[in-house]
Design an enzyme around this catalytic site. Sequence first.
Site, short mmCIF file in Angstrom:
data_model
loop_
_atom_site.label_atom_id
_atom_site.label_comp_id
_atom_site.label_asym_id
_atom_site.label_seq_id
_atom_site.Cartn_x
_atom_site.Cartn_y
_atom_site.Cartn_z
N CYS A 149 2.04 5.94 -1.98
CA CYS A 149 1.40 4.63 -2.18
C CYS A 149 2.49 3.67 -2.67
CB CYS A 149 0.23 4.73 -3.16
SG CYS A 149 0.68 5.25 -4.83
N ASP A 188 -5.76 -0.48 -2.99
CA ASP A 188 -5.00 -0.47 -4.25
C ASP A 188 -5.95 -0.85 -5.40
OD1 ASP A 188 -3.37 -1.05 -6.37
OD2 ASP A 188 -2.07 -2.45 -5.29
N ARG A 243 -2.99 5.81 -6.75
CA ARG A 243 -3.57 6.52 -5.60
C ARG A 243 -2.85 7.82 -5.26
NH1 ARG A 243 -3.06 1.48 -1.75
NH2 ARG A 243 -1.27 1.27 -3.16
N SER A 244 -1.53 7.77 -5.09
CA SER A 244 -0.86 8.98 -4.57
C SER A 244 -0.81 10.14 -5.57
CB SER A 244 0.51 8.67 -3.99
OG SER A 244 1.39 8.10 -4.93
N ASN A 248 3.01 4.85 -7.07
CA ASN A 248 2.95 6.29 -7.42
C ASN A 248 2.39 6.50 -8.83
OD1 ASN A 248 5.24 9.12 -7.70
ND2 ASN A 248 3.22 9.09 -6.82
P1 4NP Z 1 -0.61 2.58 -6.62
O1 4NP Z 1 -1.12 1.30 -7.44
O2 4NP Z 1 0.22 2.05 -5.50
O3 4NP Z 1 -1.88 3.21 -6.16
O4 4NP Z 1 0.17 3.43 -7.61
C1 4NP Z 1 -0.29 0.31 -7.95
C2 4NP Z 1 0.37 0.55 -9.15
C3 4NP Z 1 1.15 -0.46 -9.69
C4 4NP Z 1 1.27 -1.67 -9.05
C5 4NP Z 1 0.61 -1.90 -7.85
C6 4NP Z 1 -0.17 -0.89 -7.30
N1 4NP Z 1 2.07 -2.71 -9.64
O5 4NP Z 1 1.99 -3.85 -9.14
O6 4NP Z 1 2.77 -2.46 -10.63
#
Ligand code: 4NP
Length: 165
Positions: free
Chosen positions: A15, A135, A21-22, A18
């Site tokens: 994702c 997300d 989701r992942s 990390n």
């Molecule tokens: P992930 O979610 O891709 O599912 O781990 C996110 C985690 C952090 C951020 C965006 C999406 N961020 O903008 O920091």
Amino acid sequence: MLIKTCTPSSVLLVCLGNICRSPTAEEIFRQQAAIAGLSIKVDSAGTSDWHVGDAPDKRSQRHAKSHGYKINKLVARQVSADDFRNFDLILAMDAQNLADLQAIKDELADPEDSLAKLALFSEEDPIYSGDDVPDPYKGENDDFEDVIERIESSAQAWIESWKAC
Ligand code: 4NP
């Protein structure tokens, strides 16, 4: 469209960060593979380096735990060129993640270094086929629950497709 393959020996779930989701997908996939009796190395990574070294988001930890998935010990890392050599299959949580992975793969100097197949995580799922796992980072509790529901469904679909192989 991915050509149907039998059980891969290794799967990487990817994702953006990390941390939501992942890592959730990593543990769900690992548990479902074990229940199905499939021996698969499972790992996860992010396309960004924003959360390298971090534990999963506390909200993801809480929602995962409530469904029987313990992810608190996982540590975020960024996807690397080595992953395209070391994993048979790399599954992207959303279309942007898939495009980012494809761009990394396209830039690898040696085509021999890019044996991993890339696909969207929902690709085999009859319910969520072609959908992103959205997300949840700026979302609410319901969004984190939705992530778990989608991941359980799509992971099961991959495993069923390999059991039938
Ligand atoms: P992930 O979610 O891709 O599912 O781990 C996110 C985690 C952090 C951020 C965006 C999406 N961020 O903008 O920091």
